[in-house]
Motif scaffolding. Structure first.
Motif, PDB file in Angstrom:
ATOM      1  N   LYS B 395       0.856  -1.183   0.000  1.00 41.09           N
ATOM      2  CA  LYS B 395       0.000   0.000   0.000  1.00 41.09           C
ATOM      3  C   LYS B 395       0.891   1.232   0.000  1.00 41.09           C
ATOM      4  O   LYS B 395       1.029   1.915   1.005  1.00 41.09           O
ATOM      5  CB  LYS B 395      -0.867   0.012   1.265  1.00 41.09           C
ATOM      6  N   PRO B 396       1.522   1.520  -1.111  1.00 45.85           N
ATOM      7  CA  PRO B 396       2.462   2.643  -1.122  1.00 45.85           C
ATOM      8  C   PRO B 396       1.738   3.980  -1.227  1.00 45.85           C
ATOM      9  O   PRO B 396       0.541   4.022  -1.527  1.00 45.85           O
ATOM     10  CB  PRO B 396       3.295   2.379  -2.382  1.00 45.85           C
ATOM     11  N   ILE B 397       2.500   5.026  -0.999  1.00 47.94           N
ATOM     12  CA  ILE B 397       1.954   6.374  -1.177  1.00 47.94           C
ATOM     13  C   ILE B 397       1.768   6.593  -2.680  1.00 47.94           C
ATOM     14  O   ILE B 397       2.574   6.156  -3.486  1.00 47.94           O
ATOM     15  CB  ILE B 397       2.904   7.412  -0.546  1.00 47.94           C
ATOM     16  N   ARG B 398       0.666   7.231  -3.060  1.00 51.75           N
ATOM     17  CA  ARG B 398       0.373   7.449  -4.476  1.00 51.75           C
ATOM     18  C   ARG B 398       0.231   8.937  -4.766  1.00 51.75           C
ATOM     19  O   ARG B 398      -0.159   9.705  -3.897  1.00 51.75           O
ATOM     20  CB  ARG B 398      -0.937   6.759  -4.859  1.00 51.75           C
ATOM     21  N   ILE B 399       0.514   9.300  -5.992  1.00 51.64           N
ATOM     22  CA  ILE B 399       0.466  10.712  -6.361  1.00 51.64           C
ATOM     23  C   ILE B 399      -0.955  11.260  -6.170  1.00 51.64           C
ATOM     24  O   ILE B 399      -1.147  12.401  -5.786  1.00 51.64           O
ATOM     25  CB  ILE B 399       0.985  10.944  -7.807  1.00 51.64           C
ATOM     26  N   GLU B 400      -1.958  10.405  -6.357  1.00 56.46           N
ATOM     27  CA  GLU B 400      -3.344  10.857  -6.168  1.00 56.46           C
ATOM     28  C   GLU B 400      -3.550  11.355  -4.738  1.00 56.46           C
ATOM     29  O   GLU B 400      -4.376  12.225  -4.477  1.00 56.46           O
ATOM     30  CB  GLU B 400      -4.347   9.721  -6.433  1.00 56.46           C
TER      31      GLU B 400
END
Lengths: 581, 486
Positions: B395-400
């Protein structure tokens, strides 16, 4: 709300998660607010004494025996001060309390003998001092040279001032050899011996004191020194009341201790009782024995099911009783399952002949020693491999799996509850390893770490990791009955005795297919499944309500503490109710 | 096939080779092979589109002629070719080789590299695996981050030097906010595999219209990396992003150069970087800095350096740990300098786990502009997406996730996540920039009386459920008083 209502619900507060700890916080907080019914309007404030202290301090500062601490007052801490009784007074800590932080002593100064250094770990969580659990020393010469004024004196209050356990306090009693302060420890005492020293200790355990310190905290690692302490405020009651407060708090703390022990004992007793009577029920051999074991369960039912842990024991018991044929009535007109087993045998022979399946030679015959528990006459004792196809499903390569196919992995299945946590499609799980294909209605059994008890009936066709074995019951055997049979404590015990591998224990195929499954007639299987479903749903409901109850209890206690800390009207009610104890 | 898996397979092949010792050597081996492959891909492109393109390499050494064919030379023949021909020739390549000056690049790369492998057959297997990777998948040119990440994980020591791979979402967000324009010079003084630079190139390329524009873009990208392996990967990565001769990606330690030696010529318009933090520099490095800023904490030194080499009006975005924000001593002096000389307009506070699994520490994104002193600082507290307790590998950090910040950026108001702090307040607090969100609503614990009522209701439900369960069981197992089974 009245004090009576709270008193009535006293047990509710105490049995909440961390309830006793909260209760202690409450008591201390009320004590330093002057609400513990210890007041006497005739008591004189401590102002005379304070003046005396000031004079002495000025004299000491002039003689350079004491360094004047310049305090910068912080607005946010000033705002934390609350209303106190008219004959109490507010003071900054530095005004009335002497404190000294240990010197920064470096690793290279440590010796194996000499003058003992006080360590944070010497101050135990329970307020005791244990000097023997550390052995750091500084050489006597060095102490004489630089650290003489850091020698700890009898009746100094010691405070741990850094690290996760900051705030621990203990009284120093002369051990017969000199000990000096070290980094991260602070010694304190009231400037006047007439003050109740234990009031100081209790004060430093209050939420109010901790909040003052926390508000000055920076960074990840808590670390406090004299500057931080000097910015804190302490409310001082008249001398006589200080003593009364200490006595009252002592008594209430003793009461909490007692309550804590009693609750723990009750809790342990409840678990033990639940375990004992429920397993006795599972192990009953004859109907008479069973009936005899059923009576205590009925009698203690409400009591034992108050502990959530016992609900899971009850679940296991229900499953075990289900495969013993005790859960639903036997219908004499049901076709005995022997017939069913024979039909399966014929069907298998046919399949072997046409080459669809192979006869597994590892399947053993049933012998008398396999029948550990008597089953009803219409039932048959079978082996898993006899009534179901165990893991002989087709393996497919990942390339052959379509994008929207369900790909089932062990991590998608919750242990014990058999809840499917997520259904992942192949496009979202680009796995390269080959998979087993399963059909709707197959029993999916996680053979890796079988103690996790992961079994579920597939509600859709799909593919699963090879650590999950699709078990396909022959003919019309109810897959859910099979699933429940594979979740009984009896089966789990069997599996745990058979697994191989230490890090990744697995159940081998030979052991799996030789698992004993008591098989009821078809229609009884359905009745059992319906009954178990109903009982499990009730267990679910009970469990979730118990959980909800604990949550509300926790919030309730926290809310009460908060009301008291913020001096709401409610605080008086709580004070009254607690003072009654 | 996922790149991570391919890399794993390649490492497994190399593990069989007697010559390669340890992960560091495996990675080095992989790096130069990857470089050659991509260099060759690029050349193919140039040959098609650029008239008069001349390769700096003799024909026989080009990837297509010895490695591309899966059935090509192998075994001892291949090994002999690499050791006796490929390496010696490329190391001695004349600087003027090739029509676009890439001779120097090749020579530098191969001076830094070694062929560790001793088994030609295994080299062939590795080459074939590399051919499997599709670097031209335009939708994701950030493969290098992924490769480096995979490799870093194997090199357990990575964390000790304070090296952390910056998640794509973070680089993207920082570059988007700093918004480097065509014609501006951009530098990452600790560029790793070039994640920030790649983002910046993509950002600037959108406004490239003419050949001159492209040339301008090519010359404005600068990077420095201390370690040879990420440096080589960065060079390769830059080629993938259309920088023909990434000669401005230097293999060097930015901090090793005395601060006063940087002249106006070295100043840049934009700096985006994630300096290594928690790491300590070797002895003597701090001597390159003015004595009042001397420290061994790498991140702090980088902060000083960045302030120094930004042009007036230059913009910077930098990742820093919480420690720098609240730290005292030299850190205080550095922050004082920062607030005096630059306008530190925004600090985005990231939660735990952004850099998982390398480190759990909390980090901050600092955005500032050189030339004007700070008047006020806006803080923005980045929160986890709904349902997340922390970020993780799956569950990585996403640009969204940065959409709220982006919307807020140009239209700033205080809200539950954003707050404004006047610089006086920071100075009063001894330059402590670790300012907690004042707008967090404290958990409403609720009214005790209502809670008691709730409790009583649930208690009644517990009793009812318990009774129902008992009833259901008695229906099956009999009522003890009657003594009979139903």
């Amino acid at each position: 709300m009245s004090a009576d209502l709270l008193s009535e619900h006293f047990a509710t507060l105490a049995t909440a998660p961390n309830g006793i700890a909260r209760l202690r916080e409450l008591i201390l907080q009320l004590a330093v607010q002057g609400k513990l019914e210890t007041q006497d309007a005739r008591d004189k404030p401590t102002s005379d004494l304070i003046e005396e202290i000031q004079k002495e301090k000025t004299a000491l500062i002039e003689k350079k025996r004491l360094r004047e601490i310049k305090t910068t007052e912080l607005k946010k801490i000033q705002e934390m001060k609350y209303e106190i009784p008219p004959n109490w007074t507010w003071h900054s800590m530095g005004e009335v309390v002497f404190f000294q932080e240990g010197p920064g002593i470096r690793n290279w100064q440590f010796r194996t003998m000499g003058v003992k250094l006080l360590n944070v770990s010497n101050i135990l969580n329970n307020g005791e001092l244990e000097l023997n659990n550390s052995d750091k020393y500084v050489s006597e010469e060095e102490v004489v040279e630089k650290y003489l004024h850091f020698l700890i004196e009898d009746k100094d209050l010691l405070l741990a001032s850094s690290g996760g356990s900051w705030g621990k306090t203990a009284w120093f009693k002369d051990p017969g050899y000199p000990v000096i302060l070290n980094t991260s420890t602070i010694r304190l005492r009231f400037y006047s011996e007439q003050f109740a020293e234990r009031y100081l200790q209790y004060f430093m355990q209050t939420i109010f004191f901790r909040q003052q310190m926390v508000s000055q905290l920076v960074g990840m690692q808590p670390n406090f020194g004299s500057t931080h302490l000097s910015r804190c405020y302490i409310p001082l009651p008249p001398l006589a009341e200080q003593l009364r407060i200490v006595a009252k708090v002592d008594r209430l703390m003793a009461f909490c201790d007692e309550l804590e022990v009693r609750l723990q004992r009750e809790q342990a007793g409840c678990l033990k009782l639940g375990n004992a009577i429920l397993s006795a029920l599972q192990n009953a051999k004859t109907p008479e024995e069973f009936e005899a074991q059923w009576i205590p369960v009925c009698e203690a039912f409400d009591l034992i099911l108050d502990c959530p842990q016992n609900v899971s024991v009850l679940r296991q018991t229900i499953l075990q009783l289900a495969v013993q044929g005790r859960l639903v009535r036997q219908e004499p007109k049901d076709e005995p399952s022997r017939k069913l087993v024979e039909r399966i045998k014929k069907e298998k022979e046919r399949l072997v002949q046409v080459g669809k399946i192979k006869q597994d030679k590892r399947l053993e015959l049933i012998s008398d020693k396999d029948i550990r528990q008597p089953v009803p006459p219409t039932w048959a004792i079978t082996r898993l491999g006899e009534i179901a196809e165990y893991g002989s499903q087709i393996k497919v390569l990942s390339q052959e799996i379509s994008e929207d196919a369900w790909v089932f992995d062990l991590e998608d299945l919750e242990k014990d509850t058999s809840r499917i946590l997520q259904k992942v499609r192949f496009r979202d799980r680009q796995s390269l390893s080959s998979k087993s294909k399963f059909r709707k209605g197959d029993v999916l059994y996680g053979k890796l770490r079988p103690y996790l008890n992961k079994v579920v009936v597939a509600d859709e066709d799909g593919y699963c990791t090879t650590e999950i074995v699709p078990i396909r019951p022959y003919l019309d055997i109810d897959p859910k009955y099979l699933m429940y049979a594979l979740k009984t404590p009896g089966f789990l015990a069997y599996v745990n005795s058979k697994t191989y591998g230490i890090k990744m224990p697995r159940l081998g195929t030979a052991d799996a297919i030789n698992t004993i499954i008591p098989l009821p007639p078809l229609s009884e299987q359905h009745r059992i499944v319906a009954k178990v479903d109903a009982l499990m749903a009730l267990c679910d409901a009970l469990e979730s309500r118990l959980k909800e109850r604990a949550g509300v209890q926790g919030r309730l206690v926290a809310a009460v503490v908060e009301q008291v800390a913020n001096q709401n009207k409610f605080a008086d009610v709580v004070a009254k109710s607690i003072s009654l104890r | 096939m996922a790149v991570g898996t391919t890399i794993k397979t390649i490492q497994d092949i190399m593990r069989k080779d007697a010559g390669v010792d340890g992960d560091a050597q495996r990675i080095s081996q992989l790096s130069w092979m990857l470089f050659l492959k991509i260099f060759d891909d690029k050349e193919k492109e140039y040959e098609l589109f650029r008239k008069g393109y001349r390769s700096p390499m003799p024909d026989r050494l080009r990837w297509r002629n010895w490695a591309a064919d899966p059935e090509g030379i192998t075994g001892d023949v291949l090994l002999k070719f690499i050791d006796a021909d490929l390496f010696p020739t490329l190391k001695e390549l004349p600087a003027e080789a090739g029509s676009n000056g890439s001779g120097i690049l090749l020579r530098r790369v191969f001076e830094d590299s070694y062929n560790y492998m001793k088994n030609g057959t295994l080299v062939r297997q590795v080459a074939n695996k590399i051919n499997d990777i599709d670097f031209n998948r335009t939708e994701d040119r950030h493969l290098f981050g992924e490769i480096y990440e995979k490799i870093l994980k194997d090199l357990q020591s990575a964390g000790n030097a304070g090296e952390y791979y910056t998640p794509r979402a973070v680089t993207q967000f920082m570059v988007d906010m700093v918004d480097p324009k065509l014609g501006e010079s951009i530098l990452d003084p600790a560029c790793g595999t070039g994640g920030f630079l790649a983002c910046a190139i993509e950002n600037m390329r959108m406004s490239v219209k003419t050949i001159e524009d492209e040339a301008l873009l090519q010359s404005s990208i600068h990077g420095v990396e201390k370690k040879p392996m990420p440096h080589l990967l960065c060079v390769t990565n830059m080629m993938l992003h259309g920088i023909d001769v990434p000669i401005q990606i230097r293999h060097d330690n930015t901090l090793a150069r005395p601060l006063k030696d940087y002249s106006a010529r070295d100043r840049v318009d934009v700096i985006v970087t994630n300096p290594p933090f928690g790491g300590m520099e070797e002895d003597g490095i701090e001597q390159n800095f003015p004595s009042m800023y001397q420290t061994r904490e790498t991140a702090d030194l980088f902060l000083v350096l960045i302030m120094h080499i930004l042009k007036d009006g230059g913009r910077a975005a930098i990742v820093l740990p919480d420690g720098t924000l609240f730290g005292e001593g030299i850190k205080t002096r550095i922050k004082e300098k920062l607030l005096m000389e630059c306008n530190l307009h925004t600090i985005v506070r990231l939660p735990n786990g952004v850099f998982a699994p390398y480190t759990g520490i909390k980090t901050n994104l600092l955005f500032f502009e050189k030339g004007k002193p700070t008047k006020e600082i806006w803080y923005y507290e980045h929160s986890y997406p709904e349902g997340y307790k922390s970020y993780s590998k799956t569950k990585p950090i996403r640009i969204e996730g940065f959409a709220p910040e982006k919307a807020w950026w140009t239209n700033r108001t205080e809200n539950n996540h954003a707050w404004r702090v006047p610089v006086e307040q920071v100075i009063e607090n001894g330059y402590n920039l670790d300012i907690k969100n004042p707008n967090v609503v404290p958990d409403d614990l609720g009214d005790p009386v209502e809670l008691l009522r709730d409790y009583e209701r649930i208690q009644a439900e517990v009793a009812a459920t318990c009774a129902a369960l008992k009833q259901e069981l008695m229906a099956s197992l009999g009522t003890p008083s009657s003594g009979k089974k139903k």
